[in-house]
Design an enzyme around this catalytic site. Structure first.
Site, PDB file in Angstrom:
ATOM      1  N   ASP A  84      60.866  12.764-173.131  1.00 24.31           N
ATOM      2  CA  ASP A  84      61.951  13.190-174.005  1.00 24.31           C
ATOM      3  C   ASP A  84      63.050  12.148-173.918  1.00 24.31           C
ATOM      4  OD1 ASP A  84      60.663  15.546-174.752  1.00 24.31           O
ATOM      5  OD2 ASP A  84      61.571  16.704-173.133  1.00 24.31           O
ATOM      6  N   ASP A 108      58.979  17.277-180.749  1.00 27.79           N
ATOM      7  CA  ASP A 108      59.692  18.556-180.703  1.00 27.79           C
ATOM      8  C   ASP A 108      60.348  18.879-182.055  1.00 27.79           C
ATOM      9  OD1 ASP A 108      59.003  18.771-178.010  1.00 27.79           O
ATOM     10  OD2 ASP A 108      60.894  17.877-177.330  1.00 27.79           O
TER      11      ASP A 108
END
Length: 138
Positions: A84, A108
């Site tokens: 991330d 995401d």
């Protein structure tokens, strides 16, 4: 980057959304986040490929879920966790102190967009179901 609104921050997420399940034992976490996700994603791929009659909205929504899920699954298999790297902080702009995302990635975004596209269809009542009768409502 973009002031303090959009930031790049490297993080390895060994869990799911917001590090959910990150503290589970490795075997349990792998079974849940790799094996189960793989089975669900294979099912979505099978449905998209072999079921006809999709409206474009639903097809795109499921394709986004599949693409994001596969992207995160690849990270999880090869790297041991999902990479991330983005944070959006709207707290300075709005004055609302808690208005800041966790660290997330492009996959995401695809998963969230696909889910939000499907949400109205999941919440609407089935018009093809049997009509309500007086006995059923009493």
């Amino acid at each position: 980057f973009c002031g303090d609104t959009f930031m790049i921050q490297y993080a390895v997420n060994r869990g799911a959304f917001l590090s959910l399940f990150a503290n589970l034992p490795d075997l349990v976490r792998t079974g849940l986040l790799v094996v189960m996700n793989g089975i669900v994603l294979a099912g979505v791929a099978f449905i998209l490929l072999f079921r006809s009659g999709w409206n474009k909205w639903s097809f795109v929504a499921l394709a986004l879920l599949l693409a994001g899920g596969v992207g995160n699954l690849i990270d999880r298999i090869w790297l041991g966790g999902v990479i991330d790297f983005m944070v959006i902080d709207l707290s300075q702009m709005t004055g609302i102190g808690w208005l800041k995302t966790g660290v997330f990635n492009v996959a995401d975004i695809a998963i969230t967009a696909g889910f939000l596209m499907l949400l109205p269809q999941l919440l609407k009542k089935d018009p093809s179901g049997p009509p309500a009768t007086a006995e059923a409502t009493a």
